[in-house]
Design an enzyme around this catalytic site. Structure first.
Site, PDB file in Angstrom:
ATOM      1  N   ASP A 290     -75.132  87.034  52.616  1.00 19.73           N
ATOM      2  CA  ASP A 290     -74.654  88.343  53.808  1.00 19.73           C
ATOM      3  C   ASP A 290     -74.301  89.495  52.908  1.00 19.73           C
ATOM      4  O   ASP A 290     -74.546  90.632  53.611  1.00 19.73           O
ATOM      5  CB  ASP A 290     -73.986  87.747  54.840  1.00 19.73           C
ATOM      6  CG  ASP A 290     -74.250  86.758  55.746  1.00 19.73           C
ATOM      7  OD1 ASP A 290     -75.503  86.639  55.704  1.00 19.73           O
ATOM      8  OD2 ASP A 290     -73.425  86.001  56.348  1.00 19.73           O
ATOM      9  N   GLY A 291     -73.347  89.283  51.993  1.00 21.95           N
ATOM     10  CA  GLY A 291     -73.210  90.356  50.974  1.00 21.95           C
ATOM     11  C   GLY A 291     -74.353  91.270  50.532  1.00 21.95           C
ATOM     12  O   GLY A 291     -73.977  92.621  50.224  1.00 21.95           O
ATOM     13  N   ASN A 369     -70.229  95.367  59.178  1.00 24.59           N
ATOM     14  CA  ASN A 369     -69.437  94.238  59.550  1.00 24.59           C
ATOM     15  C   ASN A 369     -68.085  94.892  60.246  1.00 24.59           C
ATOM     16  O   ASN A 369     -68.126  94.653  61.318  1.00 24.59           O
ATOM     17  CB  ASN A 369     -68.953  93.235  58.153  1.00 24.59           C
ATOM     18  CG  ASN A 369     -69.861  92.168  58.189  1.00 24.59           C
ATOM     19  OD1 ASN A 369     -70.699  91.942  59.049  1.00 24.59           O
ATOM     20  ND2 ASN A 369     -69.701  91.240  57.150  1.00 24.59           N
ATOM     21  N   ASP A 399     -49.876  92.939  60.330  1.00 25.16           N
ATOM     22  CA  ASP A 399     -50.449  93.109  59.061  1.00 25.16           C
ATOM     23  C   ASP A 399     -51.703  94.258  58.989  1.00 25.16           C
ATOM     24  O   ASP A 399     -51.821  94.664  58.058  1.00 25.16           O
ATOM     25  CB  ASP A 399     -51.005  91.861  58.650  1.00 25.16           C
ATOM     26  CG  ASP A 399     -49.781  90.939  57.895  1.00 25.16           C
ATOM     27  OD1 ASP A 399     -48.753  91.372  57.860  1.00 25.16           O
ATOM     28  OD2 ASP A 399     -50.385  89.668  57.614  1.00 25.16           O
TER      29      ASP A 399
END
Length: 526
Positions: A290-291, A369, A399
């Site tokens: 996917d990267g 994404n 966070d």
């Protein structure tokens, strides 16, 4: 009025009263049906109001004078902002008119018998409008939409010495003449009842209108097996399919190191050539996970050619094809038609506190994404103010925050507690990261909204924004990140169809709802 409290007329000179009176008269003039508030004070009145107060007057008149000075400054800034916005609108209008004139010149000039002058022009405009609305039956037929007017690359009739791009069209894939999917892409109000329109998640099919000639092959780095497969695939595409091949500069060096046979492979030299890739490439093939698909999508700042992703990674939510039978897969893709998934992207702008207006932004960034705003190395909670179309949403204390596409719903958003969403559902996921609250649940917002995340001035620390896991930018107090849906999706080829590939990926990649089946020989209802 007592002697200790002088009248307002005695505190101001007659010249000032006259100038303010003249300015107040000008505010009665209307512009487009509304009072032009920026003409409330004339230049002379504003200059006089900005002068220091006269000595010897009472304190309340000094306060009044200071308040008027503040109002005058605010009006001047508003007038400057309005002038800037009008100039920006005029520039966009000029660009629109130029683009429209160019498109009209490219349209074939057809004139029916008996039509002359304005009648022919009006008929041509009507035909163009019908084409844009998907009602031109000779193009679209009866099945859904035809998008070659918008999404087709290349002009078959254009004269060019370079390799001509292949054209294609997208259409809804239906399941027979009697299917309920044979509906017009409209909302019907017949007899006062609302009928649903075409579903946005309906399967889309791509059909080539001319043969693809140029392919871009992108690979995962630092992998011997991928390098061997790339050389084999490039050789096959050249010898068997007679295609032009583009690769990254790094890959071309690797191929030439292996053999001088690959001298025909083309690449680019600088970022300017990268921006023109979409005008040359018909198809993109990715070899990795996917990267690699994310990296390939980031190469295209505008329209993206169809992507055929082969799985050589770990999970493979966006890589349905296997390399063992890549020849059969590519044969089917090049022949067509094929099912595709239109994966939406987010367009992000960073607006610094020092910017004079919202048009003064940094270069837009496209993400497939998600964009993440977190506290970085700071030990303090992130404090973020979130707005949706100028409506306040909430303040994030935790966070950080994830703004994700539906394609990214199985990535970082999933790990932070967000829902898994079908990639063809148009929407923006609003997912907090470890919020210090028991009631902060994730949201899914419609695709047409614009989100603004701002670091307030009372924040104890800075925030950091990352885009698809890279290109981190620091957000100081007063800085803002604006996100909206980009107009250029990433079309990825499907092995079966969009829904089948999505369900297979969550079953195989995440073992979704994997559980032992209950034994059949236990207690039963009587």
């Amino acid at each position: 009025m007592s002697d200790k409290q002088p009248s307002l007329s005695s505190a101001m000179s007659p010249s000032k009263l006259d100038s303010i009176g003249e300015a107040s008269i000008s505010c009665s003039q209307q512009e487009n049906g509304f009072i032009n508030s920026f003409s409330l004070f004339s230049e002379k009145a504003v200059d006089e109001l900005l002068q220091p107060p006269v000595q010897g007057t009472d304190e309340h008149l000094i306060e009044f004078s200071e308040a008027m000075r503040t109002v005058a400054k605010a009006l001047r800034r508003a007038a400057e902002g309005k002038a800037s916005a009008q100039a920006e609108a005029a520039e966009w209008r000029r660009k629109y008119e130029l683009e429209r004139a160019r498109n009209l010149q490219l349209e074939p000039k057809e004139q029916l018998p008996g039509q002359h002058g304005d009648d022919a022009i009006i008929e041509n405009l009507i035909n163009q409008n019908n084409k844009a609305n998907g009602k031109f039956l000779t193009c679209c037929g009866r099945n859904g939409i035809c998008s070659h007017e918008v999404l087709r690359d290349g002009e078959p009739g254009s004269d060019s010495k370079m390799v001509r791009k292949a054209s294609f069209k997208l259409s809804w894939r239906c399941k027979g003449e009697q299917s309920d999917q044979h509906k017009h892409d409209i909302v019907s109000f017949e007899r006062g009842n609302i009928t649903t329109a075409e579903r946005s998640s309906k399967q889309i099919s791509l059909k080539w209108e001319s043969r693809p000639q140029t392919v871009l092959v992108m690979t995962k780095p630092n992998s011997i097996s991928v390098r061997i497969l790339c050389a084999e695939m490039v050789r096959w595409l050249r010898e068997q399919k007679n295609m032009y091949i583009y690769v990254e500069p790094r890959v071309r060096v690797e191929l030439l190191t292996e053999s001088s046979y690959f001298n025909f492979v083309q690449t680019w030299k600088d970022d300017k050539e990268v921006l023109l890739l979409h005008t040359k490439v018909d198809l993109v093939v990715t070899l990795g996970g996917d990267g690699t698909v994310l990296w390939a999508a980031s190469m295209f700042k505008g329209p993206v050619p169809p992507v055929v992703p082969f799985s050589l990674g770990s999970l493979g939510f966006m890589t349905p094809f296997h390399t063992e039978n890549y020849r059969e897969c590519l044969n089917q893709v090049l022949k067509g038609p094929i099912s595709i998934t239109l994966r939406h992207r987010l367009q992000c702008h960073v607006i610094r506190d020092a910017a004079k207006n919202e048009y003064e932004t940094e270069e837009p960034i496209l993400v497939l994404n998600e964009v993440t705003i977190d506290r970085g190395i700071s030990s303090y909670l992130t404090n973020l103010e979130c707005y949706c179309d100028n409506s306040f949403v909430t303040s994030v204390q935790g966070d950080g925050l994830i703004l994700s596409t539906t394609s990214g719903s199985t990535a970082y958003s999933l790990a932070a507690g967000g829902s898994m969403v079908h990639p063809q559902v148009p929407g923006i996921l609003f997912t907090p990261i470890c919020p210090h609250s028991l009631s902060f649940r994730p949201l899914i917002l419609p695709e047409h909204v614009t989100l603004r995340v701002q670091v307030p001035f009372n924040s104890r620390g800075h925030a950091w924004a990352s885009f698809d896991g890279k290109d981190r930018k620091q957000l100081a107090a007063g800085d803002a990140l604006v996100c909206s849906m980009a107009p250029w999706p990433v079309p990825t080829a499907c092995q079966v169809d969009s829904t089948g590939d999505f369900l297979r990926s969550i079953h195989e990649g995440l073992h979704w709802n994997l559980r032992k089946t209950q034994s059949f020989d236990g207690p039963r209802e009587s």
